[in-house]
Design a protein around this motif. Structure first.
Motif, PDB file in Angstrom:
ATOM      1  N   LEU A  46       0.838  -1.201   0.000  1.00 53.83           N
ATOM      2  CA  LEU A  46       0.000   0.000   0.000  1.00 53.83           C
ATOM      3  C   LEU A  46       0.871   1.249   0.000  1.00 53.83           C
ATOM      4  CD1 LEU A  46      -2.993   1.145   0.325  1.00 53.83           C
ATOM      5  CD2 LEU A  46      -2.320   1.504   2.691  1.00 53.83           C
ATOM      6  N   GLN A  47       1.891   1.280   0.838  1.00 53.34           N
ATOM      7  CA  GLN A  47       2.763   2.449   0.897  1.00 53.34           C
ATOM      8  C   GLN A  47       3.474   2.678  -0.433  1.00 53.34           C
ATOM      9  OE1 GLN A  47       5.208   1.810   4.406  1.00 53.34           O
ATOM     10  NE2 GLN A  47       3.846   3.107   5.605  1.00 53.34           N
ATOM     11  N   ALA A  48       3.926   1.604  -1.067  1.00 53.33           N
ATOM     12  CA  ALA A  48       4.601   1.751  -2.367  1.00 53.33           C
ATOM     13  C   ALA A  48       3.631   2.287  -3.411  1.00 53.33           C
ATOM     14  CB  ALA A  48       5.180   0.414  -2.811  1.00 53.33           C
ATOM     15  N   GLY A  49       2.415   1.790  -3.406  1.00 50.12           N
ATOM     16  CA  GLY A  49       1.410   2.277  -4.357  1.00 50.12           C
ATOM     17  C   GLY A  49       1.045   3.732  -4.121  1.00 50.12           C
ATOM     18  N   ILE A  50       0.898   4.099  -2.868  1.00 52.73           N
ATOM     19  CA  ILE A  50       0.577   5.485  -2.523  1.00 52.73           C
ATOM     20  C   ILE A  50       1.735   6.399  -2.930  1.00 52.73           C
ATOM     21  CG2 ILE A  50       0.112   7.091  -0.623  1.00 52.73           C
ATOM     22  CD1 ILE A  50      -2.283   5.287  -1.170  1.00 52.73           C
ATOM     23  N   LYS A  51       2.982   5.979  -2.673  1.00 49.83           N
ATOM     24  CA  LYS A  51       4.143   6.784  -3.065  1.00 49.83           C
ATOM     25  C   LYS A  51       4.139   7.031  -4.575  1.00 49.83           C
ATOM     26  CE  LYS A  51       8.389   5.905  -1.642  1.00 49.83           C
ATOM     27  NZ  LYS A  51       9.586   5.241  -1.061  1.00 49.83           N
ATOM     28  N   GLN A  52       3.870   5.977  -5.333  1.00 50.36           N
ATOM     29  CA  GLN A  52       3.848   6.119  -6.788  1.00 50.36           C
ATOM     30  C   GLN A  52       2.725   7.062  -7.210  1.00 50.36           C
ATOM     31  OE1 GLN A  52       6.343   4.853  -8.584  1.00 50.36           O
ATOM     32  NE2 GLN A  52       5.526   6.013 -10.285  1.00 50.36           N
ATOM     33  N   ALA A  53       1.577   6.946  -6.577  1.00 49.24           N
ATOM     34  CA  ALA A  53       0.455   7.837  -6.895  1.00 49.24           C
ATOM     35  C   ALA A  53       0.801   9.283  -6.566  1.00 49.24           C
ATOM     36  CB  ALA A  53      -0.797   7.392  -6.135  1.00 49.24           C
ATOM     37  N   VAL A  54       1.503   9.511  -5.463  1.00 50.10           N
ATOM     38  CA  VAL A  54       1.908  10.866  -5.079  1.00 50.10           C
ATOM     39  C   VAL A  54       2.930  11.411  -6.077  1.00 50.10           C
ATOM     40  CG1 VAL A  54       3.148  12.201  -3.323  1.00 50.10           C
ATOM     41  CG2 VAL A  54       1.324  10.641  -2.642  1.00 50.10           C
ATOM     42  N   ILE A  55       3.897  10.569  -6.471  1.00 49.01           N
ATOM     43  CA  ILE A  55       4.902  10.996  -7.451  1.00 49.01           C
ATOM     44  C   ILE A  55       4.231  11.433  -8.744  1.00 49.01           C
ATOM     45  CG2 ILE A  55       6.741  10.147  -8.990  1.00 49.01           C
ATOM     46  CD1 ILE A  55       7.649   8.343  -6.636  1.00 49.01           C
ATOM     47  N   GLU A  56       3.264  10.638  -9.187  1.00 48.76           N
ATOM     48  CA  GLU A  56       2.583  10.911 -10.447  1.00 48.76           C
ATOM     49  C   GLU A  56       1.412  11.873 -10.293  1.00 48.76           C
ATOM     50  OE1 GLU A  56       1.584   6.997 -11.812  1.00 48.76           O
ATOM     51  OE2 GLU A  56       3.689   6.457 -12.124  1.00 48.76           O
ATOM     52  N   ASN A  57       1.137  12.291  -9.068  1.00 48.04           N
ATOM     53  CA  ASN A  57      -0.001  13.163  -8.770  1.00 48.04           C
ATOM     54  C   ASN A  57      -1.295  12.566  -9.355  1.00 48.04           C
ATOM     55  OD1 ASN A  57      -1.183  15.363  -7.556  1.00 48.04           O
ATOM     56  ND2 ASN A  57      -0.864  16.716  -9.316  1.00 48.04           N
ATOM     57  N   ASP A  58      -1.467  11.276  -9.118  1.00 45.09           N
ATOM     58  CA  ASP A  58      -2.566  10.500  -9.691  1.00 45.09           C
ATOM     59  C   ASP A  58      -3.620  10.220  -8.616  1.00 45.09           C
ATOM     60  OD1 ASP A  58      -4.235   8.672 -10.923  1.00 45.09           O
ATOM     61  OD2 ASP A  58      -2.607   7.420 -11.714  1.00 45.09           O
ATOM     62  N   SER A  59      -4.648  11.039  -8.598  1.00 43.02           N
ATOM     63  CA  SER A  59      -5.684  10.891  -7.574  1.00 43.02           C
ATOM     64  C   SER A  59      -6.509   9.618  -7.780  1.00 43.02           C
ATOM     65  CB  SER A  59      -6.587  12.120  -7.538  1.00 43.02           C
ATOM     66  OG  SER A  59      -7.171  12.344  -8.793  1.00 43.02           O
ATOM     67  N   GLU A  60      -6.639   9.164  -9.028  1.00 44.85           N
ATOM     68  CA  GLU A  60      -7.376   7.920  -9.277  1.00 44.85           C
ATOM     69  C   GLU A  60      -6.629   6.720  -8.688  1.00 44.85           C
ATOM     70  OE1 GLU A  60      -8.689   7.284 -13.323  1.00 44.85           O
ATOM     71  OE2 GLU A  60      -9.150   9.405 -13.547  1.00 44.85           O
ATOM     72  N   VAL A  95      -1.929   8.923   4.613  1.00 48.32           N
ATOM     73  CA  VAL A  95      -1.041   8.126   3.752  1.00 48.32           C
ATOM     74  C   VAL A  95      -0.250   9.012   2.796  1.00 48.32           C
ATOM     75  CG1 VAL A  95      -2.327   5.962   3.951  1.00 48.32           C
ATOM     76  CG2 VAL A  95      -2.879   7.535   2.097  1.00 48.32           C
ATOM     77  N   LYS A  96      -0.857  10.115   2.339  1.00 52.98           N
ATOM     78  CA  LYS A  96      -0.119  11.047   1.478  1.00 52.98           C
ATOM     79  C   LYS A  96       1.015  11.713   2.257  1.00 52.98           C
ATOM     80  CE  LYS A  96      -2.457  13.906  -1.145  1.00 52.98           C
ATOM     81  NZ  LYS A  96      -3.519  14.799  -1.643  1.00 52.98           N
ATOM     82  N   PHE A  97       0.741  12.106   3.480  1.00 49.73           N
ATOM     83  CA  PHE A  97       1.754  12.718   4.339  1.00 49.73           C
ATOM     84  C   PHE A  97       2.936  11.766   4.531  1.00 49.73           C
ATOM     85  CE2 PHE A  97       3.532  13.423   8.591  1.00 49.73           C
ATOM     86  CZ  PHE A  97       3.840  14.768   8.540  1.00 49.73           C
ATOM     87  N   ASN A  98       2.634  10.523   4.863  1.00 45.38           N
ATOM     88  CA  ASN A  98       3.699   9.533   5.056  1.00 45.38           C
ATOM     89  C   ASN A  98       4.454   9.250   3.772  1.00 45.38           C
ATOM     90  OD1 ASN A  98       3.486   9.143   7.821  1.00 45.38           O
ATOM     91  ND2 ASN A  98       1.880   7.615   7.595  1.00 45.38           N
ATOM     92  N   ALA A  99       3.756   9.237   2.653  1.00 44.36           N
ATOM     93  CA  ALA A  99       4.411   9.001   1.361  1.00 44.36           C
ATOM     94  C   ALA A  99       5.382  10.136   1.046  1.00 44.36           C
ATOM     95  CB  ALA A  99       3.366   8.871   0.255  1.00 44.36           C
ATOM     96  N   LYS A 100       4.974  11.353   1.322  1.00 48.67           N
ATOM     97  CA  LYS A 100       5.855  12.495   1.050  1.00 48.67           C
ATOM     98  C   LYS A 100       7.086  12.467   1.951  1.00 48.67           C
ATOM     99  CE  LYS A 100       2.316  15.430  -0.933  1.00 48.67           C
ATOM    100  NZ  LYS A 100       1.526  16.663  -0.837  1.00 48.67           N
ATOM    101  N   ARG A 101       6.922  12.070   3.177  1.00 53.40           N
ATOM    102  CA  ARG A 101       8.083  11.937   4.077  1.00 53.40           C
ATOM    103  C   ARG A 101       9.025  10.848   3.577  1.00 53.40           C
ATOM    104  NH1 ARG A 101       8.039  14.019   9.256  1.00 53.40           N
ATOM    105  NH2 ARG A 101       9.031  12.162  10.111  1.00 53.40           N
ATOM    106  N   SER A 102       8.459   9.770   3.115  1.00 53.92           N
ATOM    107  CA  SER A 102       9.273   8.684   2.575  1.00 53.92           C
ATOM    108  C   SER A 102      10.007   9.124   1.304  1.00 53.92           C
ATOM    109  CB  SER A 102       8.387   7.472   2.286  1.00 53.92           C
ATOM    110  OG  SER A 102       9.146   6.412   1.782  1.00 53.92           O
ATOM    111  N   LEU A 103       9.314   9.878   0.471  1.00 55.65           N
ATOM    112  CA  LEU A 103       9.948  10.400  -0.746  1.00 55.65           C
ATOM    113  C   LEU A 103      11.082  11.360  -0.387  1.00 55.65           C
ATOM    114  CD1 LEU A 103       6.781  10.955  -2.935  1.00 55.65           C
ATOM    115  CD2 LEU A 103       8.651   9.355  -3.406  1.00 55.65           C
ATOM    116  N   PHE A 104      10.874  12.164   0.648  1.00 56.24           N
ATOM    117  CA  PHE A 104      11.944  13.046   1.112  1.00 56.24           C
ATOM    118  C   PHE A 104      13.158  12.211   1.513  1.00 56.24           C
ATOM    119  CE2 PHE A 104      14.305  14.899   4.634  1.00 56.24           C
ATOM    120  CZ  PHE A 104      14.705  16.104   4.087  1.00 56.24           C
ATOM    121  N   ASN A 105      12.930  11.162   2.287  1.00 54.46           N
ATOM    122  CA  ASN A 105      14.041  10.303   2.728  1.00 54.46           C
ATOM    123  C   ASN A 105      14.771   9.689   1.544  1.00 54.46           C
ATOM    124  OD1 ASN A 105      13.843  10.651   5.524  1.00 54.46           O
ATOM    125  ND2 ASN A 105      12.292   9.062   5.707  1.00 54.46           N
ATOM    126  N   ASP A 106      14.010   9.189   0.579  1.00 53.31           N
ATOM    127  CA  ASP A 106      14.623   8.568  -0.604  1.00 53.31           C
ATOM    128  C   ASP A 106      15.487   9.567  -1.369  1.00 53.31           C
ATOM    129  OD1 ASP A 106      13.161   6.335   0.115  1.00 53.31           O
ATOM    130  OD2 ASP A 106      11.687   6.547  -1.496  1.00 53.31           O
TER     131      ASP A 106
END
Length: 183
Positions: A46-60, A95-106
């Motif tokens: 789920l976290q990986a999918g959410i991260k990818q959705a955040v990267i792509e700005n894909d609300s669907e 989940v978006k907040f956590n994804a953005k923090r994870s993206l920052f770390n990466d």
């Protein structure tokens, strides 16, 4: 006397029977879910999918992942209030907040080892602002190590830019070796 003992015994049996009945009915109606809401929201896929959705700005895609999370919650038999949370905007924000923090770390890790600046990264991910002092300290420590390496190239003198460049290259080579051969 015998009648009083018989009545007390009968009352005791009735009371015990009543308590057994109550314990059986309460255990049947209270099922404990196998997983929690946080287990679902922190699942790796789920976290990986959410991260990818955040990267792509894909609300669907984000909505699809949250539907999957809700489906897992239903299958796990989560309570109604937990299901309401999984289907809420608060859960999406979480989940978006956590994804953005994870993206920052990466991205920080990439920039750290590439010796690149992180100011633009800090601007892009304000969700990680509590991590900024820690990453600044890591960068400072890294730069001190590089300076110490450069100092070994020019004992007793301030290192030149060429020596600093050589120290940076050496530091990066050491990192690559450690990454390839973790011990």
């Amino acid at each position: 006397m015998k009648k009083a003992g018989l009545i007390i015994g009968l009352v005791a049996v009735c009371v015990i029977g009543y308590f057994i009945y109550l314990s059986d009915t309460s255990s049947e109606s209270e099922t404990v879910p196998v997983i929690t809401v946080m287990d679902i929201l922190h699942a790796t896929d789920l976290q990986a999918g959410i991260k990818q959705a955040v990267i792509e700005n894909d609300s669907e895609a984000l909505a699809t992942w949250m539907e999957k999370a809700a489906h897992v919650g239903e299958q796990a038999g989560l309570a109604a209030n937990d299901m309401a949370y999984l289907n809420s905007q608060r859960a999406i924000d979480y989940v978006k907040f956590n994804a953005k923090r994870s993206l920052f770390n990466d991205e920080f890790e990439e920039r750290y080892y590439a010796l690149e600046e992180i100011d633009s990264l800090k601007e892009a991910y304000p969700e990680a602002k509590d991590l900024f002092p820690k990453v600044d300290a890591l960068i400072e420590k890294r730069d001190q190590i590089i300076l110490q390496i450069a100092d070994t190239f020019s004992p007793g003198q301030s290192p030149t830019e060429a020596e600093l460049d050589e120290a940076r290259t050496l530091w990066q080579q050491r990192y690559r070796q450690q990454a390839e051969n973790p011990s």
